[in-house]
Design an enzyme around this catalytic site. Structure first.
Site: not given
Ligand code: PGA
Length: 249
Positions: A9, A11, A94, A96, A168, A174, A209, A230
């Site tokens: 992803n 983003k 997601h 976000e 998630e 993140g 992460s 991500g």
């Molecule tokens: P991250 O994000 O691997 O940067 O933690 C995962 C995601 O939001 O899909």
């Protein structure tokens, strides 16, 4: 048989230039046996990325889809449009989108339905935040978010050929603090149990992460069928290593 699935992803990151470089570095991954690899670029790059992915074996996914079909919805992108340009997957719900763009459970359910109706594979993202976890409500939150696919869970809607859920935990996204693989396994087992008949073939991914150091331990768990990546998916080197480790090579 649930083969491993790794989704990158991206983003809201990248430029035409950086994306070409990234694709050059990962295009060989699609030919790796026994694993399905999907990349989700920002909307504006989907067409170009899709063209470059042809004959690589890598799959194209989108990060969001409208809950509406078509019409006067300025700024939205419909599921049929995504299918039209060659997308096979789309993330829905997601965290976000839930936290910043008003994607509540009702809207997520509609997005899921739109995606499925257009022949896409929706990836339903669910996860508790730090507060909910501290209050011991993680499972309650996941169960509520799974209501987006209640008709499937209850057997009222046909079980899709490919059902993908991504667990998630918001506090792990993140932050560099991935969840403990055994704790994830427990929750994935509960998710699969709730899915009933649909759970047998459903792929349940973990996201938050994921890096080269933790992917092997995560994938060693029986109910973790893949990962949603991500930050580390923006580095060709890291993403390649994650995919290789995910297949156990
Ligand atoms: P991250 O994000 O691997 O940067 O933690 C995962 C995601 O939001 O899909």
């Amino acid at each position: 048989m649930r083969g491993p699935l790794v989704i990158g992803n991206w983003k809201m990151n990248g430029s035409r230039h950086s994306i070409v470089q990234l694709l050059d570095g990962i295009s060989g991954l699609g030919r790796q046996a026994g694993i399905e690899v999907v990349v989700c670029p920002p909307f504006v790059y989907l067409g170009e990325v899709g063209a470059r992915l042809q004959s690589t074996g890598l799959r194209l996914g989108a990060q969001h889809v409208s809950e509406y079909g078509s019409g006067a919805y300025t700024g939205e992108i419909g599921a049929a449009m995504l299918a039209d340009i060659g997308c096979g997957y789309v993330l829905v719900g997601h965290s976000e989108r839930r936290a910043l763009f008003g994607a509540d459970d009702v809207r997520v359910a509609r997005q899921f339905e739109q995606a499925q109706g257009a022949g896409l594979t929706p990836v339903l993202c669910i996860g508790e935040n730090a507060e909910q976890r501290a209050a011991g409500q993680a499972w309650e939150v996941l169960r509520r978010q799974l209501a987006a696919i209640e008709p499937i869970v209850e057997g009222r809607a046909p079980c899709p050929r490919t059902l993908v859920i991504a667990y998630e935990p918001v506090w792990a996204i993140g932050t560099g603090a991935a969840a403990d693989p055994q704790e994830v396994q427990l929750l994935h087992g509960r998710i699969r149990a709730v899915l009933g008949a649909a759970g047998r073939d459903a792929r349940i991914l973990y996201g938050g992460s994921v890096v080269t150091d933790n992917v092997r331990a995560l994938m060693a768990q029986p109910d973790i069928d893949g990962v949603l990546v991500g930050g580390a998916s923006l580095s060709a080197e890291q993403f390649t290593a994650i995919c290789e480790l995910a297949t156990g090579s």
